[in-house]
Design a protein around this motif. Structure first.
Motif, PDB file in Angstrom:
ATOM      1  N   ALA A  87      14.952  37.194 -22.497  1.00 19.75           N
ATOM      2  CA  ALA A  87      15.607  38.461 -22.824  1.00 19.75           C
ATOM      3  C   ALA A  87      15.422  38.819 -24.293  1.00 19.75           C
ATOM      4  CB  ALA A  87      17.101  38.378 -22.479  1.00 19.75           C
ATOM      5  N   ALA A  88      15.595  37.829 -25.177  1.00 18.77           N
ATOM      6  CA  ALA A  88      15.492  38.088 -26.614  1.00 18.77           C
ATOM      7  C   ALA A  88      14.089  38.535 -27.014  1.00 18.77           C
ATOM      8  CB  ALA A  88      15.897  36.838 -27.400  1.00 18.77           C
ATOM      9  N   TYR A  89      13.077  38.038 -26.318  1.00 21.55           N
ATOM     10  CA  TYR A  89      11.692  38.352 -26.683  1.00 21.55           C
ATOM     11  C   TYR A  89      11.159  39.609 -25.982  1.00 21.55           C
ATOM     12  CZ  TYR A  89       6.998  37.309 -28.374  1.00 21.55           C
ATOM     13  OH  TYR A  89       5.792  37.370 -29.024  1.00 21.55           O
ATOM     14  N   LEU A  90      11.860  40.119 -25.002  1.00 25.58           N
ATOM     15  CA  LEU A  90      11.328  41.186 -24.145  1.00 25.58           C
ATOM     16  C   LEU A  90      10.827  42.390 -24.930  1.00 25.58           C
ATOM     17  CD1 LEU A  90      10.823  42.140 -21.249  1.00 25.58           C
ATOM     18  CD2 LEU A  90      13.135  43.089 -21.245  1.00 25.58           C
ATOM     19  N   ILE A 102      18.774  34.833 -36.704  1.00 25.60           N
ATOM     20  CA  ILE A 102      19.510  35.553 -35.661  1.00 25.60           C
ATOM     21  C   ILE A 102      20.029  36.887 -36.183  1.00 25.60           C
ATOM     22  CG2 ILE A 102      21.590  35.491 -34.222  1.00 25.60           C
ATOM     23  CD1 ILE A 102      21.062  32.447 -33.962  1.00 25.60           C
ATOM     24  N   ASN A 103      20.612  36.883 -37.387  1.00 30.19           N
ATOM     25  CA  ASN A 103      21.124  38.130 -37.958  1.00 30.19           C
ATOM     26  C   ASN A 103      20.010  39.142 -38.170  1.00 30.19           C
ATOM     27  OD1 ASN A 103      23.757  37.171 -38.054  1.00 30.19           O
ATOM     28  ND2 ASN A 103      23.538  36.357 -40.127  1.00 30.19           N
ATOM     29  N   THR A 104      18.836  38.664 -38.579  1.00 28.59           N
ATOM     30  CA  THR A 104      17.709  39.566 -38.817  1.00 28.59           C
ATOM     31  C   THR A 104      17.193  40.163 -37.507  1.00 28.59           C
ATOM     32  OG1 THR A 104      17.075  38.205 -40.720  1.00 28.59           O
ATOM     33  CG2 THR A 104      15.446  39.777 -39.908  1.00 28.59           C
ATOM     34  N   VAL A 105      17.114  39.342 -36.469  1.00 27.17           N
ATOM     35  CA  VAL A 105      16.666  39.839 -35.162  1.00 27.17           C
ATOM     36  C   VAL A 105      17.636  40.884 -34.623  1.00 27.17           C
ATOM     37  CG1 VAL A 105      16.240  39.211 -32.758  1.00 27.17           C
ATOM     38  CG2 VAL A 105      15.357  37.760 -34.583  1.00 27.17           C
ATOM     39  N   VAL A 106      18.927  40.609 -34.704  1.00 24.99           N
ATOM     40  CA  VAL A 106      19.941  41.561 -34.223  1.00 24.99           C
ATOM     41  C   VAL A 106      19.843  42.870 -35.002  1.00 24.99           C
ATOM     42  CG1 VAL A 106      22.415  42.036 -34.099  1.00 24.99           C
ATOM     43  CG2 VAL A 106      21.531  39.819 -33.351  1.00 24.99           C
ATOM     44  N   LEU A 107      19.739  42.780 -36.327  1.00 21.48           N
ATOM     45  CA  LEU A 107      19.587  43.976 -37.154  1.00 21.48           C
ATOM     46  C   LEU A 107      18.357  44.771 -36.733  1.00 21.48           C
ATOM     47  CD1 LEU A 107      20.237  45.739 -39.657  1.00 21.48           C
ATOM     48  CD2 LEU A 107      18.872  44.127 -41.008  1.00 21.48           C
ATOM     49  N   LEU A 133      16.237  50.986 -22.794  1.00 23.92           N
ATOM     50  CA  LEU A 133      16.785  49.950 -21.918  1.00 23.92           C
ATOM     51  C   LEU A 133      16.238  48.571 -22.306  1.00 23.92           C
ATOM     52  CD1 LEU A 133      18.339  49.019 -19.400  1.00 23.92           C
ATOM     53  CD2 LEU A 133      16.302  49.595 -18.039  1.00 23.92           C
ATOM     54  N   ILE A 134      14.957  48.508 -22.589  1.00 29.31           N
ATOM     55  CA  ILE A 134      14.324  47.237 -22.968  1.00 29.31           C
ATOM     56  C   ILE A 134      14.915  46.705 -24.267  1.00 29.31           C
ATOM     57  CG2 ILE A 134      12.148  46.232 -23.760  1.00 29.31           C
ATOM     58  CD1 ILE A 134      10.779  48.194 -21.782  1.00 29.31           C
ATOM     59  N   VAL A 135      15.072  47.589 -25.252  1.00 27.17           N
ATOM     60  CA  VAL A 135      15.640  47.168 -26.539  1.00 27.17           C
ATOM     61  C   VAL A 135      17.066  46.656 -26.352  1.00 27.17           C
ATOM     62  CG1 VAL A 135      16.244  47.898 -28.875  1.00 27.17           C
ATOM     63  CG2 VAL A 135      14.192  48.810 -27.788  1.00 27.17           C
ATOM     64  N   SER A 136      17.833  47.318 -25.501  1.00 31.58           N
ATOM     65  CA  SER A 136      19.214  46.902 -25.260  1.00 31.58           C
ATOM     66  C   SER A 136      19.273  45.501 -24.649  1.00 31.58           C
ATOM     67  CB  SER A 136      19.905  47.905 -24.329  1.00 31.58           C
ATOM     68  OG  SER A 136      19.941  49.197 -24.913  1.00 31.58           O
ATOM     69  N   ILE A 137      18.367  45.205 -23.720  1.00 28.82           N
ATOM     70  CA  ILE A 137      18.324  43.866 -23.110  1.00 28.82           C
ATOM     71  C   ILE A 137      18.014  42.810 -24.169  1.00 28.82           C
ATOM     72  CG2 ILE A 137      17.032  42.395 -21.508  1.00 28.82           C
ATOM     73  CD1 ILE A 137      16.671  44.892 -19.734  1.00 28.82           C
ATOM     74  N   SER A 138      17.059  43.106 -25.052  1.00 31.92           N
ATOM     75  CA  SER A 138      16.704  42.144 -26.093  1.00 31.92           C
ATOM     76  C   SER A 138      17.824  41.963 -27.106  1.00 31.92           C
ATOM     77  CB  SER A 138      15.424  42.583 -26.803  1.00 31.92           C
ATOM     78  OG  SER A 138      14.301  42.369 -25.980  1.00 31.92           O
ATOM     79  N   LEU A 139      18.550  43.017 -27.396  1.00 33.64           N
ATOM     80  CA  LEU A 139      19.694  42.915 -28.303  1.00 33.64           C
ATOM     81  C   LEU A 139      20.747  41.974 -27.730  1.00 33.64           C
ATOM     82  CD1 LEU A 139      21.280  43.754 -30.808  1.00 33.64           C
ATOM     83  CD2 LEU A 139      22.032  45.802 -29.551  1.00 33.64           C
ATOM     84  N   ILE A 140      21.023  42.111 -26.445  1.00 33.68           N
ATOM     85  CA  ILE A 140      21.983  41.217 -25.783  1.00 33.68           C
ATOM     86  C   ILE A 140      21.462  39.776 -25.808  1.00 33.68           C
ATOM     87  CG2 ILE A 140      23.052  40.641 -23.563  1.00 33.68           C
ATOM     88  CD1 ILE A 140      23.046  43.681 -22.967  1.00 33.68           C
ATOM     89  N   GLY A 141      20.155  39.598 -25.549  1.00 39.97           N
ATOM     90  CA  GLY A 141      19.567  38.264 -25.578  1.00 39.97           C
ATOM     91  C   GLY A 141      19.686  37.618 -26.952  1.00 39.97           C
ATOM     92  N   ALA A 142      19.452  38.382 -28.017  1.00 41.43           N
ATOM     93  CA  ALA A 142      19.558  37.845 -29.375  1.00 41.43           C
ATOM     94  C   ALA A 142      20.993  37.446 -29.703  1.00 41.43           C
ATOM     95  CB  ALA A 142      19.052  38.874 -30.379  1.00 41.43           C
ATOM     96  N   LEU A 143      21.951  38.255 -29.272  1.00 42.73           N
ATOM     97  CA  LEU A 143      23.355  37.930 -29.508  1.00 42.73           C
ATOM     98  C   LEU A 143      23.754  36.652 -28.771  1.00 42.73           C
ATOM     99  CD1 LEU A 143      24.882  41.529 -29.278  1.00 42.73           C
ATOM    100  CD2 LEU A 143      24.717  40.108 -31.337  1.00 42.73           C
TER     101      LEU A 143
END
Length: 437
Positions: A256-259, A315-320, A417-427
């Protein structure tokens, strides 16, 4: 498997090498990665322009285009197989031997594509051979990114792993720049030269590039971290099975984080080339030049993002980065819809520049999800199982465009939608890898 257990299993060995020697090793990982991605992205760059009319001809342009994109997607279906095979080799026998094999396989497949007969000459055999060679590219790519990233992280000083990992990530925009630039160059030839024969040249050049990459990787020693694992007999006979047995939840989080790094990228490149040329009716040189400038912006942002990750954490950088990307999704398409080359270029700078903030530290983030003896397999499968989805994004984005009556809100919504899934994965990745109290 808890975060604490994983931390205990991860070697703390930092190579006793001079900074200059470490940088040479990381540069070799980057350059080999760049040449691999040049080969892999080249297919997507010409899919709509060349492969659709020459290998999937038909009376309905949209069907011809979808056929080319499905062939493009075959490479992504094959990538998990590459992650399994080369992940096993990398975790069992070493990073170096795996990376030498991946670059050789990629170069041979790409060169062979440049020699293929078209549908007019070979009939149905032409698209079949094209798809099989694309699958071969996918197998090679499946073993590449995780190994190159892991080599940089395992050689880097602990406090600079974000930056050194970002250097390897430069391989992606370098590959984009080389592929789009080479195609733009041959596409500018007069008359029908591009479709008749010149499109083959960027593929044939691969045989030279692969020789350079092989030479570089042949002279890189195995990482001290892997040597330590081997000496302590901590390598597993079947690392992939161990990964599915011990850390399936973490693997899902990694996917999910990499999607977005996979799926979003190919919407912004392969699909966008089709959208600008077929739907908006602009010359291919407009989007190819815009992508080239966007790739340069991506290279700058990657290094800055890597430094940022060393300061505020991966993690903070990926979420940002994912939050910034989510904000930019619709404005990027609005800029492209103006049909103005300058605004399109700005849109690609946003898409490949600012939206690439999470890409620099994503490898560092994923490496924390898995124990050292499973990291090659963990990184590879996280990236390449998400790639199965990503490979069909250009075709799916084309379908959403048809659904939205050729309005850009269709593919833009898919990207959001894809970005939202990756945001959840990073969190979630941040949550499961947080230090235990």
């Amino acid at each position: 498997m808890t975060s604490e257990t994983i931390a205990l299993q991860t070697p703390a060995a930092t190579p006793h090498l001079r900074v200059g020697e470490i940088r040479k090793i990381v540069f070799a990982a980057y350059l080999g990665n760049a040449l691999e991605w040049y080969d892999f992205f080249l297919f997507g760059t010409v899919a709509a322009i060349v492969f659709a009319p020459l290998f999937f001809p038909g009376d309905v342009p949209a069907i011809s285009l979808i056929g080319a994109f499905l062939s493009f997607g075959a490479g992504f279906l094959a990538r998990p197989l590459g992650a399994v095979v080369f992940g096993h080799i990398g975790d069992r026998y070493g990073r170096r031997v795996s990376l030498v094999a991946t670059v050789m396989m990629m170069g041979l497949a790409t060169t062979a594509i440049g020699l293929l007969p078209t549908y007019a000459t070979a009939g149905i055999a032409a698209p079949i051979m094209l798809t099989l060679l694309r699958a071969m590219q996918g197998i090679a790519a499946g073993g590449e990114w995780g190994g190159a990233t892991l080599m940089a992280i395992e050689y880097a000083p602990p406090r600079e792993r974000g930056f050194y990992a970002s250097v390897v990530q430069l391989g992606s925009p370098t590959g984009t720049l080389l592929s789009s630039g080479s195609v733009a160059l041959v596409a500018s030839l007069p008359g029908n030269a591009f479709l008749e024969w010149a499109w083959r040249l960027p593929f044939l050049v691969s045989i030279v590039l692969v020789a350079v990459a092989l030479w570089l990787r042949w002279h890189v020693e195995e990482t001290p971290a892997f040597k330590q694992l081997a000496q302590q007999d901590k390598t597993k006979k079947l690392p992939v099975l161990e990964l599915f047995k011990k850390a399936p939840g973490r693997l899902l989080i990694g996917i999910a984080a990499y999607l977005q790094c996979n799926a979003g990228f190919f919407i912004m490149t392969a699909f966008m080339i089709s959208y600008v040329t077929k739907t908006l009716g602009l010359p291919s040189t407009v989007i190819l030049k815009a992508l080239s400038i966007g790739a340069v912006a991506q290279m700058v942002v990657l290094l800055l993002s890597g430094r940022l990750a060393d300061r505020i954490g991966a993690i903070n950088t990926v979420v940002l980065g994912y939050v910034v990307t989510l904000v930019l999704v619709f404005p990027i398409f609005w800029l492209v819809d103006t049909r103005n080359p300058q605004w399109i270029t700005l849109g690609m700078v946003c898409a490949l520049g600012l939206a690439t903030i999470p890409y620099a530290p994503i490898g560092n983030l994923l490496s924390r999800l898995f124990p050292a003896h499973l990291q090659y397999s963990g990184l590879g499968l996280s990236a390449n199982l998400s790639a199965v989805i990503a490979g069909f994004m250009p075709a799916l984005a084309t379908q959403t465009l048809v659904f939205s009556d050729n309005q850009s809100w269709g593919p833009a919504s898919l990207l959001a939608l894809i970005v939202s899934i990756s945001l959840i994965g990073a969190l979630l990745a941040g949550y499961v890898t947080r230090p235990q109290r």
